[in-house]
Design a protein around this motif. Sequence first.
Motif, PDB file in Angstrom:
ATOM      1  N   HIS A   1      11.931   1.663   2.946  1.00  0.00           N
ATOM      2  CA  HIS A   1      13.007   2.222   2.129  1.00  0.00           C
ATOM      3  C   HIS A   1      12.631   2.077   0.652  1.00  0.00           C
ATOM      4  O   HIS A   1      12.298   0.974   0.208  1.00  0.00           O
ATOM      5  N   PHE A   2      12.705   3.169  -0.095  1.00  0.00           N
ATOM      6  CA  PHE A   2      12.307   3.152  -1.501  1.00  0.00           C
ATOM      7  C   PHE A   2      13.295   3.916  -2.367  1.00  0.00           C
ATOM      8  O   PHE A   2      13.987   4.823  -1.897  1.00  0.00           O
ATOM      9  N   THR A   3      13.295   3.561  -3.649  1.00  0.00           N
ATOM     10  CA  THR A   3      13.930   4.349  -4.699  1.00  0.00           C
ATOM     11  C   THR A   3      12.828   4.702  -5.681  1.00  0.00           C
ATOM     12  O   THR A   3      11.998   3.842  -6.023  1.00  0.00           O
ATOM     13  N   VAL A   4      12.793   5.963  -6.108  1.00  0.00           N
ATOM     14  CA  VAL A   4      11.878   6.354  -7.173  1.00  0.00           C
ATOM     15  C   VAL A   4      12.698   6.876  -8.347  1.00  0.00           C
ATOM     16  O   VAL A   4      13.664   7.608  -8.165  1.00  0.00           O
ATOM     17  N   GLU A   5      12.298   6.454  -9.535  1.00  0.00           N
ATOM     18  CA  GLU A   5      12.880   6.943 -10.778  1.00  0.00           C
ATOM     19  C   GLU A   5      11.753   7.649 -11.526  1.00  0.00           C
ATOM     20  O   GLU A   5      10.721   7.040 -11.808  1.00  0.00           O
ATOM     21  N   VAL A   6      11.965   8.932 -11.820  1.00  0.00           N
ATOM     22  CA  VAL A   6      10.899   9.738 -12.411  1.00  0.00           C
ATOM     23  C   VAL A   6      11.449  10.520 -13.601  1.00  0.00           C
ATOM     24  O   VAL A   6      12.453  11.220 -13.477  1.00  0.00           O
ATOM     25  N   VAL A   7      10.770  10.410 -14.732  1.00  0.00           N
ATOM     26  CA  VAL A   7      11.053  11.251 -15.896  1.00  0.00           C
ATOM     27  C   VAL A   7       9.798  12.085 -16.122  1.00  0.00           C
ATOM     28  O   VAL A   7       8.715  11.543 -16.353  1.00  0.00           O
ATOM     29  N   SER A   8       9.947  13.401 -16.010  1.00  0.00           N
ATOM     30  CA  SER A   8       8.787  14.291 -16.113  1.00  0.00           C
ATOM     31  C   SER A   8       9.168  15.613 -16.771  1.00  0.00           C
ATOM     32  O   SER A   8      10.242  16.166 -16.486  1.00  0.00           O
TER      33      SER A   8
ATOM     34  N   PRO B   1       0.795  -1.225   0.000  1.00  0.00           N
ATOM     35  CA  PRO B   1       0.000   0.000   0.000  1.00  0.00           C
ATOM     36  C   PRO B   1       0.831   1.279   0.000  1.00  0.00           C
ATOM     37  O   PRO B   1       0.418   2.281  -0.598  1.00  0.00           O
ATOM     38  N   VAL B   2       2.002   1.281   0.622  1.00  0.00           N
ATOM     39  CA  VAL B   2       2.819   2.495   0.634  1.00  0.00           C
ATOM     40  C   VAL B   2       3.386   2.744  -0.758  1.00  0.00           C
ATOM     41  O   VAL B   2       3.331   3.865  -1.271  1.00  0.00           O
ATOM     42  N   ALA B   3       3.918   1.710  -1.410  1.00  0.00           N
ATOM     43  CA  ALA B   3       4.442   1.851  -2.768  1.00  0.00           C
ATOM     44  C   ALA B   3       3.343   2.307  -3.727  1.00  0.00           C
ATOM     45  O   ALA B   3       3.574   3.174  -4.588  1.00  0.00           O
ATOM     46  N   THR B   4       2.168   1.760  -3.568  1.00  0.00           N
ATOM     47  CA  THR B   4       1.039   2.141  -4.420  1.00  0.00           C
ATOM     48  C   THR B   4       0.679   3.608  -4.212  1.00  0.00           C
ATOM     49  O   THR B   4       0.409   4.341  -5.169  1.00  0.00           O
ATOM     50  N   GLU B   5       0.698   4.054  -2.969  1.00  0.00           N
ATOM     51  CA  GLU B   5       0.388   5.461  -2.662  1.00  0.00           C
ATOM     52  C   GLU B   5       1.472   6.391  -3.218  1.00  0.00           C
ATOM     53  O   GLU B   5       1.157   7.459  -3.743  1.00  0.00           O
ATOM     54  N   ILE B   6       2.729   6.003  -3.101  1.00  0.00           N
ATOM     55  CA  ILE B   6       3.816   6.798  -3.669  1.00  0.00           C
ATOM     56  C   ILE B   6       3.596   6.960  -5.169  1.00  0.00           C
ATOM     57  O   ILE B   6       3.669   8.065  -5.709  1.00  0.00           O
ATOM     58  N   GLU B   7       3.327   5.859  -5.844  1.00  0.00           N
ATOM     59  CA  GLU B   7       3.107   5.907  -7.297  1.00  0.00           C
ATOM     60  C   GLU B   7       1.925   6.804  -7.647  1.00  0.00           C
ATOM     61  O   GLU B   7       2.011   7.637  -8.548  1.00  0.00           O
ATOM     62  N   SER B   8       0.829   6.662  -6.942  1.00  0.00           N
ATOM     63  CA  SER B   8      -0.366   7.464  -7.212  1.00  0.00           C
ATOM     64  C   SER B   8      -0.083   8.960  -7.050  1.00  0.00           C
ATOM     65  O   SER B   8      -0.465   9.774  -7.894  1.00  0.00           O
ATOM     66  N   ARG B   9       0.578   9.313  -5.975  1.00  0.00           N
ATOM     67  CA  ARG B   9       0.862  10.731  -5.714  1.00  0.00           C
ATOM     68  C   ARG B   9       1.826  11.324  -6.731  1.00  0.00           C
ATOM     69  O   ARG B   9       1.637  12.466  -7.173  1.00  0.00           O
TER      70      ARG B   9
ATOM     71  N   HIS C   1       7.812   8.371 -17.314  1.00  0.00           N
ATOM     72  CA  HIS C   1       8.308   7.117 -16.747  1.00  0.00           C
ATOM     73  C   HIS C   1       8.295   7.262 -15.236  1.00  0.00           C
ATOM     74  O   HIS C   1       8.692   8.299 -14.702  1.00  0.00           O
ATOM     75  N   LEU C   2       7.842   6.206 -14.565  1.00  0.00           N
ATOM     76  CA  LEU C   2       7.855   6.189 -13.106  1.00  0.00           C
ATOM     77  C   LEU C   2       8.106   4.765 -12.645  1.00  0.00           C
ATOM     78  O   LEU C   2       7.415   3.844 -13.061  1.00  0.00           O
ATOM     79  N   ALA C   3       9.116   4.595 -11.812  1.00  0.00           N
ATOM     80  CA  ALA C   3       9.374   3.309 -11.168  1.00  0.00           C
ATOM     81  C   ALA C   3       9.481   3.558  -9.672  1.00  0.00           C
ATOM     82  O   ALA C   3      10.199   4.461  -9.234  1.00  0.00           O
ATOM     83  N   VAL C   4       8.731   2.785  -8.906  1.00  0.00           N
ATOM     84  CA  VAL C   4       8.790   2.830  -7.448  1.00  0.00           C
ATOM     85  C   VAL C   4       9.329   1.478  -7.008  1.00  0.00           C
ATOM     86  O   VAL C   4       8.697   0.446  -7.217  1.00  0.00           O
ATOM     87  N   ILE C   5      10.521   1.504  -6.432  1.00  0.00           N
ATOM     88  CA  ILE C   5      11.222   0.273  -6.078  1.00  0.00           C
ATOM     89  C   ILE C   5      11.309   0.182  -4.557  1.00  0.00           C
ATOM     90  O   ILE C   5      11.837   1.079  -3.907  1.00  0.00           O
TER      91      ILE C   5
END
Length: 94
Positions: A48-55, A8-16, A25-29
Amino acid sequence: MTDPAKGPVATEIESRLRAALSPEHLAVIDDSETHRGHAGHDGSGESHFTVEVVSARFTGQNRVARQRLVNAALADLLRDKVHALAIRTKAPGE
């Protein structure tokens, strides 16, 4: 609905981040398991997360400004649920 491969936390990070940055591009690891036994890892996962974002929102922005945009979108999660976040940002074409 929560993706079964993501908590649920990864899903919320992605949604936000999708809502705030409209990324190409968005990757939530979820890196939590690699931090087992380290500070902030309580065994429950999703700490602990890594996010990769191209915007396009990052065009003309320096690294600090880009990270501030990500941090603003996730502010309360970073305060309450996420112990560590590695941020990799790019503008399209970089």
